[in-house]
Motif scaffolding. Structure first.
Motif, mmCIF file in Angstrom:
data_model
loop_
_atom_site.group_PDB
_atom_site.id
_atom_site.type_symbol
_atom_site.label_atom_id
_atom_site.label_comp_id
_atom_site.label_asym_id
_atom_site.label_seq_id
_atom_site.Cartn_x
_atom_site.Cartn_y
_atom_site.Cartn_z
ATOM 1 N N ASP A 114 -41.942 -18.789 2.841
ATOM 2 C CA ASP A 114 -42.945 -17.762 3.114
ATOM 3 C C ASP A 114 -44.054 -17.820 2.065
ATOM 4 O O ASP A 114 -43.967 -18.537 1.067
ATOM 5 C CB ASP A 114 -42.262 -16.387 3.113
ATOM 6 N N VAL A 132 -42.037 -14.138 9.855
ATOM 7 C CA VAL A 132 -40.975 -13.429 9.131
ATOM 8 C C VAL A 132 -40.485 -12.234 9.938
ATOM 9 O O VAL A 132 -39.284 -11.936 9.972
ATOM 10 C CB VAL A 132 -41.462 -12.975 7.740
ATOM 11 N N ASN A 148 -35.387 -15.543 3.752
ATOM 12 C CA ASN A 148 -36.824 -15.696 3.544
ATOM 13 C C ASN A 148 -37.114 -15.969 2.075
ATOM 14 O O ASN A 148 -36.744 -15.198 1.197
ATOM 15 C CB ASN A 148 -37.561 -14.431 3.990
ATOM 16 N N LYS A 150 -39.867 -16.386 -0.678
ATOM 17 C CA LYS A 150 -41.259 -16.122 -1.033
ATOM 18 C C LYS A 150 -41.605 -17.001 -2.240
ATOM 19 O O LYS A 150 -41.255 -16.697 -3.378
ATOM 20 C CB LYS A 150 -41.465 -14.643 -1.343
ATOM 21 N N GLU A 216 -33.974 -11.844 1.371
ATOM 22 C CA GLU A 216 -35.241 -12.358 0.857
ATOM 23 C C GLU A 216 -35.124 -12.632 -0.635
ATOM 24 O O GLU A 216 -34.525 -11.842 -1.373
ATOM 25 C CB GLU A 216 -36.348 -11.341 1.123
#
Length: 290
Positions: A114, A132, A148, A150, A216
């Motif tokens: 991401d 997402v 996810n 980042k 995440e």
């Protein structure tokens, strides 16, 4: 050993992920376009299973048997004049189709790369945020686990000059007359490519600890530095004669002024970075000189 399917493997991040995961003993397959430049992975060919997107997204799942995880590292930044619809197709529609296929064939997890950028900054960031949301939807219904990632600002030798860090390093090494920049007050978290790849490895190999559903993780160094300080550090380490023109460009609308990874999740899994910024830049500069 896990069976892993990677998209974007012919790109900078993806090729490093391939090498890291092969070295860790995993079975690695890649999903690429027929026209993709394969030069970054030529030496890995004997150990890779290679599939073309044009032959169907289901082919890797039918050919390999159970796939433990899909690692989605492909992206379209929209830097080559792509229309918004083309960016959307690459960053939302394609990975959604792949996510559907992975869920249908009972893959355990989908790892998504991401962006940290503001959702409405441009077509790239908007399309990434849209996907997402689809990942959360799939995970919430129990179809597949969605992790996810980042990812903060990567840097490393051999990356494309369209990337900010690489552009600055090469500009300073080549002693261009002038490097025009913003004021450089915005702060970014720079992570060495080797550390980024090892973070993905830790997450993959600790999927059982992460659990089901949506999760995440930030991937970065955990330390923000201003663009001004980053550029000055590169300038010093390269002993460059380039004039640095801070303030030549205005900030973008919706410019992100501070970004710093929260590493608590990764640290709990036992991950540690190898490079601080100065050590990492010295290594990259030396390799770029060669």
């Amino acid at each position: 050993m896990q069976t892993l399917l990677i998209t974007g493997a012919t790109g900078y991040l993806g090729s490093h992920l391939v090498r890291t995961l092969l070295a860790a003993g995993h079975r690695v397959a890649i999903l690429k376009r027929a026209t993709s430049n394969f030069s970054r992975l030529d030496d890995c060919m004997p150990r890779l299973a290679v599939f073309n997107i044009e032959d169907g997204l289901d082919l890797p799942f039918k050919s390999l048997g159970h796939i433990n995880a899909v690692i989605h590292a492909a992206t379209c930044y929209g830097r080559n004049g792509e229309k918004a619809s083309e960016v959307f197709a690459a960053n939302t529609v394609f990975p959604l189709q792949l996510l559907e296929t992975a869920a249908f064939f009972n893959a355990d997890s989908f790892f998504n790369t991401d962006t940290i950028l503001y959702k409405y900054l441009n077509a790239y960031s908007l399309s990434k945020h849209h996907f997402v949301e689809w990942g959360k939807s799939f995970a919430d219904t129990g179809k597949i686990s969605f992790v996810n990632i980042k990812l903060e600002h990567m840097y490393g030798a051999g990356d494309d000059s369209s990337k900010f860090a690489t552009y600055v390093i090469r500009a300073c090494l080549n002693n261009i007359d002038e490097l025009k920049l913003t004021l450089g007050e915005q702060q970014r978290d720079f992570i060495h490519i080797d550390d980024a790849a090892s973070a993905y490895q830790y997450l993959l190999e600790n999927a059982d600890k992460i659990g089901q559903g949506f999760s995440e993780f930030d991937v970065g160094s955990g330390q923000a530095v201003s663009i001004h300080d980053f550029v000055n550090t590169v300038h010093r380490l390269t002993a460059s004669q380039t004039k640095l023109d801070f303030g030549a460009y205005p900030y973008r609308e919706h410019e992100l002024m501070h970004s710093e990874a929260n590493l608590s999740g990764l640290l709990e899994l036992g991950w540690r970075r190898r490079y601080d910024l100065e050590t990492g830049l010295k290594q990259v500069i030396e390799l770029e000189r060669k």
